[in-house]
Design an enzyme around this catalytic site. Sequence first.
Site, PDB file in Angstrom:
ATOM      1  N   GLY B 241      24.643  78.586  -6.982  1.00  0.00           N
ATOM      2  CA  GLY B 241      25.531  79.283  -6.191  1.00  0.00           C
ATOM      3  C   GLY B 241      26.972  79.590  -6.707  1.00  0.00           C
ATOM      4  CD  GLU B 363      30.078  75.193 -10.427  1.00  0.00           C
ATOM      5  OE1 GLU B 363      30.612  75.170  -9.799  1.00  0.00           O
ATOM      6  OE2 GLU B 363      28.404  74.928 -10.145  1.00  0.00           O
TER       7      GLU B 363
END
Lengths: 269, 382, 336
Positions: B241, B363
Amino acid sequence: MNILVCVKQVPDTTEIKIDPVKHTLVRAGVPSILNPFDGFALEAAARLKDKDPGTKIVVVTMGPPQATAVLKEALSIAADKAYLVSGRTFGGSDTLATSYILSQAVRKMEETEGKFDAIFCGKQAIDGDTAQVGPELAEHLGLPQVTYGLTCEKNADGSGLEVVQEGDGYNQVIGIQFPCLVTFTKPSFDPRFPTIKRKLAANRANIPVLGDDAFPDIDTSRIGLKGSPTHVKTTFTPEQKTGGVIIQEESEEESAKKLVALLGEKKVV
Amino acid sequence: MFEFTEDQLAIQEMVREFSEKEIRPIAQDTDKNGSFPEKTIKELAEMGIMGLNIPEEYGGSGLDEISKAIVISEISKCCVSTAEIVAVHLLTNDIILRMGTEEQKQKWLPNAVEGKLGAFCLTEPNAGSDAGGLKTKAEKTEGGYILNGSKLFISNFGPEEGDHLIIIALTDPEKKTHGGMTAFLIGRDTPGVQVGKTEDKMGLRGAVVSEVILDNVYVPEAEVLGKPGDGFKIAMIGLDGGRIGIAAQATGLAEAALSEGVKYANQRLQFGKPISSNQGLQWYIADMGTRIEAAKMLMLEAADKRQKGEKVTKYAAMAKYFCSETAGYVCDLSLQLHGGYGYMKDYPIERMYRDARIMRIYEGTSEIQKIVISREVIKEYT
Amino acid sequence: MEAKTKDLWVLIETREDGSPAKVGLELLNPGRILADKQGGRLVAVVIGQNVQKSVEEAAKYGADQVLVVEGSEYQQYTTDAYQLAMVYLVEKYAPTTVMIGATNIGRDLAPRVTAKVGTGLTADCTSVDIDEESGNIAWTRPAFGGNLMATILCPDHRPQFGTVRPGVFKKPEAGESHADIIKEEFHVANDQIRTRIIDVIREAAGEIVDLEGAEIIVSGGRGVGGPEGFETVIKPLADVLGGVVGASRAAVDSGWIAHSHQVGQTGKTVAPKLYIACGISGAIQHLAGMSGSKVIVAINKDPDANIFRVADYGIVGDLFKVLPALTEEIRKKKGE
């Protein structure tokens, strides 16, 4: 409580440019927005609703079909129901004719929505800047008015409003009974933003249109261009100042001295 | 392929207007002063943005993955710091929704809707790309766990900022990523949770990032997120996500940077004509425009697949990789179009260039994304 | 309605103590010229309580006739009492033209009267003349935030009404009074007044911010940096000049100064003799509120600031150095 908020779609006058050759307004590409003062009126209604959630807020605008955009915006911020007043015969109306048509629309909407306790308007629209439609509408409807409202609250027995009014140099609190009309200027706080839930609901809202034939009893001699006592004879762009004298001396003190001398020559100081 | 729905377009319009009016004017100051945009976050919460992916039963707006990407992208066009705060928060919302117990959802999601920020704590001094290097321990004790260790570069956590934390810790040092990690969802006021160093960053200067120090933090069993041993799985869900979120930030930033570049190239006169009339620079603009469109499609495809519940590891990694590289490429060329002015803080492209740099790193770096992508592609084509 | 006379009326707005507001006297100046051109009398209308001073001043500044409506119900302005009185007078005398100052009170009252009488109103005019072709009054006013000027006629309805912005005209030269004073007995019952003044809130020090009537305004914007800046550099300069402190929206929205000081689209529109803009970038909304000033001085660190485009004189520099120097320089000059 049942509140009607009158709104207008206006060109964002901060984006308007002047054609340097033809000296006319360049309106192409200028975004249309909700008149900021009407946003303040809507916020005032929303604040009353915050305290008394049973309050219903209806918004109305008079304008071309595209004006539904500002009704949807109002719905996405705080309004519960919206009406568009739009008709060919209404075009060209000045403030007196506009306020007369709106007064007819108020009567019509009241058949469905019930009597309005209060009608809120922006102090003025930023395109016309007349500040006339609110008071004229109040006159047509026989309502008492407060103009230049900053904030308002319901009075102790719930029979009217206490409005903080911006005066010429001071503020005063004015008491007024329902039904009434209040116009709003800029308060010290920002109006609220739309919410996702309201935005999606507004997107699907059904907005009734009150058109030419919506008011069978309307006096047609009082509407449109013909029913308007005032006429625009000419428009022109104001003279643009072309850059003045820039003072940049060795030090700020020197610059200040020079400025005072120049202002002295012009007898301004 | 898909088209935006009426609702998605309406959300886009709403967030675009808000961002232009309320965020863009303060973006430069937010960066310059490194000031956390507290007022903006409060306003976004009032609008329902901070709980946009939370169902209505918890006070949220219940929007889909594409709407989420649209929102992050629109905010990013005006201020990447603000977009980052929102993106990380929406990521923690997502994890709580997917993995939390009813009790945990009741406890934390209404806070999240109000804009009380969530933080996701995985990275450690010695565990960046290699999550297996985790040192933070959660030792079983009577009725719960004792956590010790520290988490580095934690977004949405600072001296004043942050409300709840998702912490990944080792519960079985032998098993590590294979069932040896557990996730915990705790409040920032839990005794023993301390704010370590708050980072002084090159970009995203409005988005607070700090070290979390865990000093004998007692966490009852009820605050385990998912099942014991699910920690690595939860981290991976978070990353899928999160990566789409970064891709959305990156495309928004790239569009804004291109817009700044074109605006400048049209108005800058050299040799008596706008520099945008030079073919050499037009080719830059063509490359920037093309890559941005490709990036957007990849990002939206990943979001769409996630919305449909498909496995998106490959698409999320591709989107994150390609979009962040595109943002870097576009910011670099747009700054080039600005010439010397682009190097000065007076022009927003200077800030955008710095903001873009982290996108290829956090990320999962571009290099890590390529490992993930290649693994998936080889599987697929073998 | 039909006009019964060629008279031109000017409403002299009165204050609570019965003295006249400046704008009413200012309007006697163009009023005189236009009344002569229309071939009628210049009539001053005075409504209020203990208005002797207003009546005398109106006569001194050139009115041919003064219509007076006096009563305790008029001491404080209310829409209802003033509207009823004005409508009564207009219907009784039917003048051809009525001018009212475009103050908050004027702009509250005028539309209420015209809607009742059923005639046209032009608001917030900055110039008033006779349209040569038709003999009507040509009312000229800004619209679209000052980007456009429009000249408006009211050809078939009488009286033709306009509100005129304060500060546009100078008071006429005072002269020998020759006016007829006509006292009208018209009273409004308490229950006809549907609003009630519950409280009056003056600013902290009881200071009245009369931006619209000010001859000199010193305004501060974002560059002033905080409320202290207004106290330490803006106000001293305004004080030494005998001027009023203004502000941009940025300063007001930051909470550094009250909204009553705001100049611009969502604040006041001003046209002083001298406007000094300090640390104001010059957003179009601000320019809309002050570009009618006679002389504009801009002080800003940024040489590209928009404000310099409308300024007659600009100083590029740090306002915290320029303003104290300027204050000192003017103090010296005034001492001479």
